[in-house]
Write a protein that holds these residues in place. Structure first.
Motif, PDB file in Angstrom:
ATOM      1  N   TYR A   1       0.812  -1.216   0.000  1.00 23.23           N
ATOM      2  CA  TYR A   1       0.000   0.000   0.000  1.00 23.23           C
ATOM      3  C   TYR A   1       0.844   1.264   0.000  1.00 23.23           C
ATOM      4  CZ  TYR A   1      -3.712  -3.252   1.149  1.00 23.23           C
ATOM      5  OH  TYR A   1      -4.585  -4.299   1.113  1.00 23.23           O
ATOM      6  N   ILE A   2       0.323   2.271  -0.677  1.00 24.15           N
ATOM      7  CA  ILE A   2       0.942   3.593  -0.664  1.00 24.15           C
ATOM      8  C   ILE A   2      -0.149   4.538  -0.194  1.00 24.15           C
ATOM      9  CG2 ILE A   2       2.060   5.398  -2.045  1.00 24.15           C
ATOM     10  CD1 ILE A   2       1.988   1.871  -3.321  1.00 24.15           C
ATOM     11  N   TRP A   3       0.184   5.269   0.843  1.00 24.29           N
ATOM     12  CA  TRP A   3      -0.812   6.100   1.537  1.00 24.29           C
ATOM     13  C   TRP A   3      -0.330   7.535   1.450  1.00 24.29           C
ATOM     14  CZ3 TRP A   3      -5.460   5.719   3.841  1.00 24.29           C
ATOM     15  CH2 TRP A   3      -5.781   6.538   4.911  1.00 24.29           C
ATOM     16  N   PHE A   4      -1.059   8.383   0.759  1.00 23.78           N
ATOM     17  CA  PHE A   4      -0.501   9.726   0.571  1.00 23.78           C
ATOM     18  C   PHE A   4      -1.497  10.840   0.859  1.00 23.78           C
ATOM     19  CE2 PHE A   4      -2.368  10.703  -3.591  1.00 23.78           C
ATOM     20  CZ  PHE A   4      -2.641   9.445  -4.101  1.00 23.78           C
ATOM     21  N   LYS A   5      -0.915  12.010   1.022  1.00 24.01           N
ATOM     22  CA  LYS A   5      -1.702  13.182   1.385  1.00 24.01           C
ATOM     23  C   LYS A   5      -2.327  13.764   0.122  1.00 24.01           C
ATOM     24  CE  LYS A   5      -1.155  17.184   4.187  1.00 24.01           C
ATOM     25  NZ  LYS A   5      -0.275  17.943   5.012  1.00 24.01           N
ATOM     26  N   CYS A   6      -3.611  13.997   0.158  1.00 27.85           N
ATOM     27  CA  CYS A   6      -4.262  14.563  -1.019  1.00 27.85           C
ATOM     28  C   CYS A   6      -3.710  15.967  -1.260  1.00 27.85           C
ATOM     29  CB  CYS A   6      -5.772  14.654  -0.813  1.00 27.85           C
ATOM     30  SG  CYS A   6      -6.512  13.047  -0.506  1.00 27.85           S
ATOM     31  N   PRO A   7      -3.415  16.293  -2.513  1.00 32.70           N
ATOM     32  CA  PRO A   7      -2.828  17.602  -2.794  1.00 32.70           C
ATOM     33  C   PRO A   7      -3.838  18.741  -2.633  1.00 32.70           C
ATOM     34  CG  PRO A   7      -3.217  16.379  -4.816  1.00 32.70           C
ATOM     35  CD  PRO A   7      -3.586  15.453  -3.700  1.00 32.70           C
ATOM     36  N   LYS A   8      -3.312  19.922  -2.500  1.00 34.15           N
ATOM     37  CA  LYS A   8      -4.088  21.177  -2.463  1.00 34.15           C
ATOM     38  C   LYS A   8      -5.203  21.138  -1.417  1.00 34.15           C
ATOM     39  CE  LYS A   8      -3.167  21.694  -7.387  1.00 34.15           C
ATOM     40  NZ  LYS A   8      -3.362  20.577  -8.279  1.00 34.15           N
ATOM     41  N   GLY A   9      -4.947  20.432  -0.312  1.00 33.29           N
ATOM     42  CA  GLY A   9      -5.929  20.406   0.777  1.00 33.29           C
ATOM     43  C   GLY A   9      -7.250  19.739   0.418  1.00 33.29           C
ATOM     44  N   MET A  10      -7.246  18.930  -0.641  1.00 31.55           N
ATOM     45  CA  MET A  10      -8.506  18.274  -1.031  1.00 31.55           C
ATOM     46  C   MET A  10      -8.905  17.229   0.001  1.00 31.55           C
ATOM     47  SD  MET A  10      -8.524  17.510  -5.106  1.00 31.55           S
ATOM     48  CE  MET A  10      -6.967  17.977  -5.781  1.00 31.55           C
ATOM     49  N   SER A  11     -10.211  16.991   0.142  1.00 38.37           N
ATOM     50  CA  SER A  11     -10.674  15.890   0.994  1.00 38.37           C
ATOM     51  C   SER A  11     -10.442  14.597   0.218  1.00 38.37           C
ATOM     52  CB  SER A  11     -12.162  16.054   1.306  1.00 38.37           C
ATOM     53  OG  SER A  11     -12.905  15.722   0.149  1.00 38.37           O
ATOM     54  N   SER A  12     -10.524  13.465   0.911  1.00 34.04           N
ATOM     55  CA  SER A  12     -10.296  12.174   0.257  1.00 34.04           C
ATOM     56  C   SER A  12     -11.232  11.957  -0.933  1.00 34.04           C
ATOM     57  CB  SER A  12     -10.541  11.023   1.227  1.00 34.04           C
ATOM     58  OG  SER A  12      -9.704  11.110   2.320  1.00 34.04           O
ATOM     59  N   TRP A  13     -12.506  12.303  -0.737  1.00 31.93           N
ATOM     60  CA  TRP A  13     -13.471  12.062  -1.826  1.00 31.93           C
ATOM     61  C   TRP A  13     -13.325  13.082  -2.960  1.00 31.93           C
ATOM     62  CZ3 TRP A  13     -15.676   7.672  -2.948  1.00 31.93           C
ATOM     63  CH2 TRP A  13     -15.956   6.750  -1.942  1.00 31.93           C
TER      64      TRP A  13
ATOM     65  N   PHE B   1     -10.531  14.296  -3.865  1.00 31.15           N
ATOM     66  CA  PHE B   1      -9.386  13.816  -4.634  1.00 31.15           C
ATOM     67  C   PHE B   1      -9.746  12.565  -5.442  1.00 31.15           C
ATOM     68  CE2 PHE B   1      -5.439  11.368  -5.175  1.00 31.15           C
ATOM     69  CZ  PHE B   1      -4.780  12.266  -5.992  1.00 31.15           C
ATOM     70  N   PHE B   2     -10.611  11.722  -4.891  1.00 30.70           N
ATOM     71  CA  PHE B   2     -11.065  10.540  -5.640  1.00 30.70           C
ATOM     72  C   PHE B   2     -11.673  10.976  -6.975  1.00 30.70           C
ATOM     73  CE2 PHE B   2     -14.326   7.670  -7.079  1.00 30.70           C
ATOM     74  CZ  PHE B   2     -13.736   6.417  -6.971  1.00 30.70           C
ATOM     75  N   ASP B   3     -12.585  11.967  -6.896  1.00 31.59           N
ATOM     76  CA  ASP B   3     -13.253  12.451  -8.117  1.00 31.59           C
ATOM     77  C   ASP B   3     -12.243  13.080  -9.074  1.00 31.59           C
ATOM     78  OD1 ASP B   3     -15.714  11.628  -7.173  1.00 31.59           O
ATOM     79  OD2 ASP B   3     -16.146  13.552  -6.203  1.00 31.59           O
ATOM     80  N   HIS B   4     -11.315  13.843  -8.505  1.00 27.16           N
ATOM     81  CA  HIS B   4     -10.290  14.513  -9.319  1.00 27.16           C
ATOM     82  C   HIS B   4      -9.436  13.473 -10.057  1.00 27.16           C
ATOM     83  CE1 HIS B   4      -6.910  17.258 -10.203  1.00 27.16           C
ATOM     84  NE2 HIS B   4      -6.136  16.276  -9.752  1.00 27.16           N
TER      85      HIS B   4
ATOM     86  N   ASN C   1      -8.084   9.281 -14.818  1.00 23.75           N
ATOM     87  CA  ASN C   1      -8.821   8.022 -15.032  1.00 23.75           C
ATOM     88  C   ASN C   1      -8.223   6.881 -14.202  1.00 23.75           C
ATOM     89  OD1 ASN C   1      -8.784   8.907 -18.519  1.00 23.75           O
ATOM     90  ND2 ASN C   1     -10.165   9.643 -16.932  1.00 23.75           N
ATOM     91  N   ILE C   2      -7.848   7.232 -12.957  1.00 23.34           N
ATOM     92  CA  ILE C   2      -7.314   6.222 -12.037  1.00 23.34           C
ATOM     93  C   ILE C   2      -8.265   6.109 -10.846  1.00 23.34           C
ATOM     94  CG2 ILE C   2      -5.397   5.645 -10.478  1.00 23.34           C
ATOM     95  CD1 ILE C   2      -3.572   7.333 -12.318  1.00 23.34           C
ATOM     96  N   VAL C   3      -8.504   4.854 -10.413  1.00 24.20           N
ATOM     97  CA  VAL C   3      -9.364   4.626  -9.251  1.00 24.20           C
ATOM     98  C   VAL C   3      -8.484   4.231  -8.070  1.00 24.20           C
ATOM     99  CG1 VAL C   3     -11.278   3.270  -8.308  1.00 24.20           C
ATOM    100  CG2 VAL C   3     -11.173   3.719 -10.766  1.00 24.20           C
ATOM    101  N   GLY C   4      -8.681   4.933  -6.956  1.00 21.94           N
ATOM    102  CA  GLY C   4      -7.988   4.565  -5.719  1.00 21.94           C
ATOM    103  C   GLY C   4      -8.996   4.487  -4.591  1.00 21.94           C
ATOM    104  N   THR C   5      -8.527   4.469  -3.352  1.00 21.39           N
ATOM    105  CA  THR C   5      -9.436   4.342  -2.215  1.00 21.39           C
ATOM    106  C   THR C   5      -9.289   5.563  -1.304  1.00 21.39           C
ATOM    107  OG1 THR C   5      -8.979   1.975  -2.332  1.00 21.39           O
ATOM    108  CG2 THR C   5     -10.200   2.738  -0.420  1.00 21.39           C
ATOM    109  N   PRO C   6     -10.399   6.291  -1.073  1.00 20.69           N
ATOM    110  CA  PRO C   6     -10.333   7.468  -0.203  1.00 20.69           C
ATOM    111  C   PRO C   6     -10.006   7.068   1.238  1.00 20.69           C
ATOM    112  CG  PRO C   6     -12.350   7.435  -1.512  1.00 20.69           C
ATOM    113  CD  PRO C   6     -11.724   6.088  -1.666  1.00 20.69           C
ATOM    114  N   GLY C   7      -9.026   7.752   1.809  1.00 21.45           N
ATOM    115  CA  GLY C   7      -8.586   7.421   3.166  1.00 21.45           C
ATOM    116  C   GLY C   7      -9.672   7.572   4.208  1.00 21.45           C
ATOM    117  N   ALA C   8     -10.654   8.463   3.949  1.00 15.51           N
ATOM    118  CA  ALA C   8     -11.721   8.693   4.925  1.00 15.51           C
ATOM    119  C   ALA C   8     -12.493   7.410   5.220  1.00 15.51           C
ATOM    120  CB  ALA C   8     -12.661   9.774   4.415  1.00 15.51           C
ATOM    121  N   GLY C   9     -12.430   6.442   4.324  1.00 17.27           N
ATOM    122  CA  GLY C   9     -13.120   5.169   4.544  1.00 17.27           C
ATOM    123  C   GLY C   9     -12.469   4.312   5.619  1.00 17.27           C
TER     124      GLY C   9
END
Ligand code: PLP
Length: 390
Positions: free
Chosen positions: A330-342, A344-347, A353-361
């Motif tokens: 696993y690679i766990w990283f800080k969302c850029p530009k202060g984005m929330s996990s979700w 950043f997911f949408d971004h 066009n990459i799918v990852g897992t929002p840390g808030a989950g």
């Protein structure tokens, strides 16, 4: 009829269903886009030939009267416990075979273990975390105290002597953060547990990803652990057994609550509620620990580790803070530009066009972080990292 009211305290888990819905919606709207999935925590490489050969032989044995087997020990076959003990010996850990219990995986044991503990225990759980620890304790009505994982402590919280507790969950290498405790850090937890007369439930499901001698692959590599720790492990990630199902849990004879051995309680629990893992699967598991099996399964892990390294390098290049990426899938990283996990997911989905897992989950401290997994194909990892827009 009374039902367990604690179930009403569980939060619905929308994480993976929401991800699936969002991806489906995006692909419907953008059918031409090639979406790469790096969110999954499931392995993708097939079982090693040593494992499938052993299972095929076992199937043939089950089809002959002379070698057919029915019910057997609920602790697991001697041959497999012997193989697990040999594996630990190579780690420098001496175990008695009666300390090893074969299971159908780490998830069941991490949940079922609460059967042997009484009511009103105070339970310490890291946040963010593998959600099973939290939900099983909510089901049991236990009081949970969260310990904060964050950027400052590298998502490796350490004991706070102001907090008294009875049960401590540790997971290293960690899901979701990929962070790995050092021996010195685990020693701090062991000292704390011994002082509190608490038990550590140590989840080492990702131990096979740890490379190098300085990081522990078992808590028993650290002094004092046999007096306070139960170790839960699995072949799911070690050898691709997520769909085959086999794991093992270690209850050292010296690990006690007062003068009661947890090993005896667990044996009683298992012999009442569990009838063991299939002979065929246990033969496959035994093969994992042979020289050939180790070589083949380690090749698969090397493959995932190389994927992880590529993802970590891409984040480094882009100046993003992350944990994991080595000694972990696993690679766990800080969302850029202060984005929330979700956000950043949408971004990430719309721009790269990459799918990852929002840390808030994975808990409140996961907000603002994001998990990528290295279990995909090399080709997809390379393509994804080329187009990673952060
Ligand atoms: N423990 C952790 C930390 C996990 O991430 C997982 C699965 O993803 C498990 C346990 C479950 O393992 P198993 O497949 O052996 O039930």
């Amino acid at each position: 009829m009374n039902i367990n009211q604690n179930y009403f305290n569980l939060k619905d888990s929308y994480l993976f269903s929401t991800i699936a819905e969002k991806v489906e919606d995006f692909t419907k709207r953008n059918p031409e886009k090639d979406v790469i999935r790096l969110g999954i925590g499931d392995v993708t490489l097939p079982l090693a030939p040593a494992v499938t050969d052993a299972m095929q032989n076992a199937v043939a044995e089950m089809g002959k009267a002379e070698t057919f087997r029915g019910y057997r020990s609920d602790m697991g076959y001697d041959f497999l416990r012997h193989a697990v003990a040999g594996y630990y010996r190579k780690k420098g850990v001496a175990l008695e075979e009666t300390e090893i219990f074969i299971s159908d995986g780490a998830k069941s044991d991490t949940g079922n273990i609460l059967d042997i503990f009484g009511k009103d225990n105070v339970v310490l759980i890291p946040d963010p975390v593998y959600p099973v620890y939290v939900d099983t304790n909510i089901m049991s009505g236990n009081k949970i105290i969260y310990m904060n994982g964050n950027e400052e402590n590298g998502f490796l919280p350490l004991p706070d002597y102001n907090i008294k507790c009875d049960i401590i969950y540790l997971c290293s290498p960690n899901n979701p953060s990929g962070a790995v405790y050092t021996k010195q850090q685990l020693k701090q937890w062991i000292d704390y547990a011994l002082e509190n007369e608490a038990v550590i439930l140590f989840d080492s499901a990702y131990e096979a990803f740890v490379r190098g001698d300085d990081l522990p692959t078992s808590i028993y590599q650290v002094d004092g652990a046999k007096r306070c720790a139960v170790e839960v492990c699995s072949l799911s990630k070690t050898a691709g057994f997520t769909g085959t199902r086999c794991g093992y849990t270690i209850f050292p004879h010296d690990c006690k609550a007062g003068d009661v051995s947890l090993n005896r309680l667990w044996l009683r629990r298992q012999s009442t509620k569990f009838n063991g893992v299939s002979y065929i699967v246990q033969r496959g598991a035994e093969a994992v620990f042979t020289e050939e099996g180790m070589k083949q399964t380690r090749q698969n892990i090397d493959y995932y580790l190389d994927n992880a390294k590529r993802i970590a390098a891409a984040l480094k290049e882009r100046g993003i803070w992350f944990a994991g990426g080595e000694n972990s899938p696993y690679i766990w990283f800080k969302c850029p530009k202060g984005m929330s996990s979700w956000e950043f997911f949408d971004h990430l989905l719309s721009e790269s066009n990459i799918v990852g897992t929002p840390g808030a989950g994975f808990g409140k401290n996961g907000e603002g972080f994001f998990r990528l997994s290295a279990f995909g194909s090399r080709e997809n990892v390379i393509r994804a990292m080329e187009r990673l827009e952060i």
